[in-house]
Design a protein around this motif. Structure first.
Motif, PDB file in Angstrom:
ATOM      1  N   LYS A  78      54.168  13.945  18.829  1.00 42.18           N
ATOM      2  CA  LYS A  78      55.460  13.330  18.481  1.00 42.18           C
ATOM      3  C   LYS A  78      56.454  14.318  17.898  1.00 42.18           C
ATOM      4  N   ASP A  79      55.997  15.534  17.604  1.00 45.24           N
ATOM      5  CA  ASP A  79      56.858  16.543  16.990  1.00 45.24           C
ATOM      6  C   ASP A  79      56.780  17.813  17.837  1.00 45.24           C
ATOM      7  N   ASP A 115      64.770  20.442  18.885  1.00 48.71           N
ATOM      8  CA  ASP A 115      63.829  19.364  18.615  1.00 48.71           C
ATOM      9  C   ASP A 115      63.738  18.575  19.920  1.00 48.71           C
ATOM     10  N   CYS A 116      62.660  18.764  20.661  1.00 49.02           N
ATOM     11  CA  CYS A 116      62.555  18.198  22.015  1.00 49.02           C
ATOM     12  C   CYS A 116      62.482  16.679  22.009  1.00 49.02           C
ATOM     13  N   PHE A 130      65.897  15.499  21.537  1.00 47.51           N
ATOM     14  CA  PHE A 130      66.671  15.796  22.734  1.00 47.51           C
ATOM     15  C   PHE A 130      66.353  14.806  23.854  1.00 47.51           C
ATOM     16  N   LEU A 131      65.087  14.433  24.024  1.00 47.54           N
ATOM     17  CA  LEU A 131      64.730  13.477  25.077  1.00 47.54           C
ATOM     18  C   LEU A 131      65.285  12.081  24.792  1.00 47.54           C
ATOM     19  N   ARG A 132      65.429  11.733  23.506  1.00 44.35           N
ATOM     20  CA  ARG A 132      66.044  10.447  23.158  1.00 44.35           C
ATOM     21  C   ARG A 132      67.536  10.462  23.451  1.00 44.35           C
ATOM     22  N   ARG A 133      68.202  11.537  23.055  1.00 47.74           N
ATOM     23  CA  ARG A 133      69.646  11.674  23.263  1.00 47.74           C
ATOM     24  C   ARG A 133      69.993  13.160  23.344  1.00 47.74           C
ATOM     25  N   ASN A 143      57.719  15.528  35.593  1.00 48.09           N
ATOM     26  CA  ASN A 143      57.366  14.175  35.150  1.00 48.09           C
ATOM     27  C   ASN A 143      57.760  13.948  33.689  1.00 48.09           C
ATOM     28  N   ILE A 144      58.544  14.826  33.116  1.00 48.47           N
ATOM     29  CA  ILE A 144      59.019  14.658  31.740  1.00 48.47           C
ATOM     30  C   ILE A 144      60.267  13.789  31.798  1.00 48.47           C
ATOM     31  N   ASN A 145      60.062  12.484  31.833  1.00 52.54           N
ATOM     32  CA  ASN A 145      61.180  11.555  31.983  1.00 52.54           C
ATOM     33  C   ASN A 145      61.141  10.443  30.943  1.00 52.54           C
ATOM     34  N   HIS A 146      60.403  10.675  29.860  1.00 56.49           N
ATOM     35  CA  HIS A 146      60.330   9.676  28.800  1.00 56.49           C
ATOM     36  C   HIS A 146      60.326  10.380  27.451  1.00 56.49           C
ATOM     37  N   THR A 147      60.524   9.612  26.417  1.00 57.33           N
ATOM     38  CA  THR A 147      60.571  10.187  25.077  1.00 57.33           C
ATOM     39  C   THR A 147      59.160  10.391  24.540  1.00 57.33           C
TER      40      THR A 147
END
Length: 168
Positions: A59-60, A84-85, A88-91, A109-113
């Protein structure tokens, strides 16, 4: 009356190609790198394939991106950033981060938080000149990335590429 038919074909004068890839897991108990290689598809096209397994939910995640230009060895060039990835994936919040993410998101396949867990894939990733809008000098470059989980280094991915702009 004489008609002259002229057909003008505009080609992109920019060429970008992968030259080397090196991936190292710094902590085998968290990250296992299954594949990290370049594959020549055509004479002027090379793709990057990456497959890693995150053995625990994470998660971090923090990434440090650095770009080097080759001039008698690789010298630091303009970009040295940390992200902070998960945030970044959230927004998406940074211009260079958005640029890098747009380059590989269609191949990944990195398409989610977060949390990220299991196989992380980047398959058939090639550098497209239509997305590469940054003004850069012609030369060899190295994109060095270090990945941290919970503040501890886990793996690094270093990819070299050649950028050629033929203006003539």
């Amino acid at each position: 009356m004489l008609f002259l038919h002229c057909r003008v074909v505009f080609q992109d004068s920019t060429k970008i190609r992968w030259t080397n890839a090196k991936c190292i897991s710094l902590n085998q108990s968290w990250v296992r790198i299954n594949q990290c290689r370049l594959k020549a598809i055509k004479r002027d096209m090379t793709v990057f394939n990456f497959n890693a397994t995150f053995l625990h939910p994470t998660k971090d995640i923090e990434a440090r991106y650095r770009v080097f230009k080759r001039e008698n060895g690789y010298k630091p060039w303009l970009i040295n950033m940390k992200y902070d990835c998960c945030r970044f994936l959230r927004r998406p919040y940074d211009t260079f981060g958005i640029f890098i993410y747009k380059l590989y998101k269609d191949f990944s396949n990195i398409n989610h938080t977060c949390p990220l867990h299991g196989d992380i894939l980047i398959q058939g990733f090639y550098l497209r000149t239509d997305l590469f809008k940054l003004p850069m000098p012609t030369g060899d470059f190295l994109l060095s990335t270090y990945w941290y989980f919970y503040g501890k280094p886990q793996f690094e991915v270093n990819v070299s590429f050649e950028f050629i702009e033929n203006l003539i």
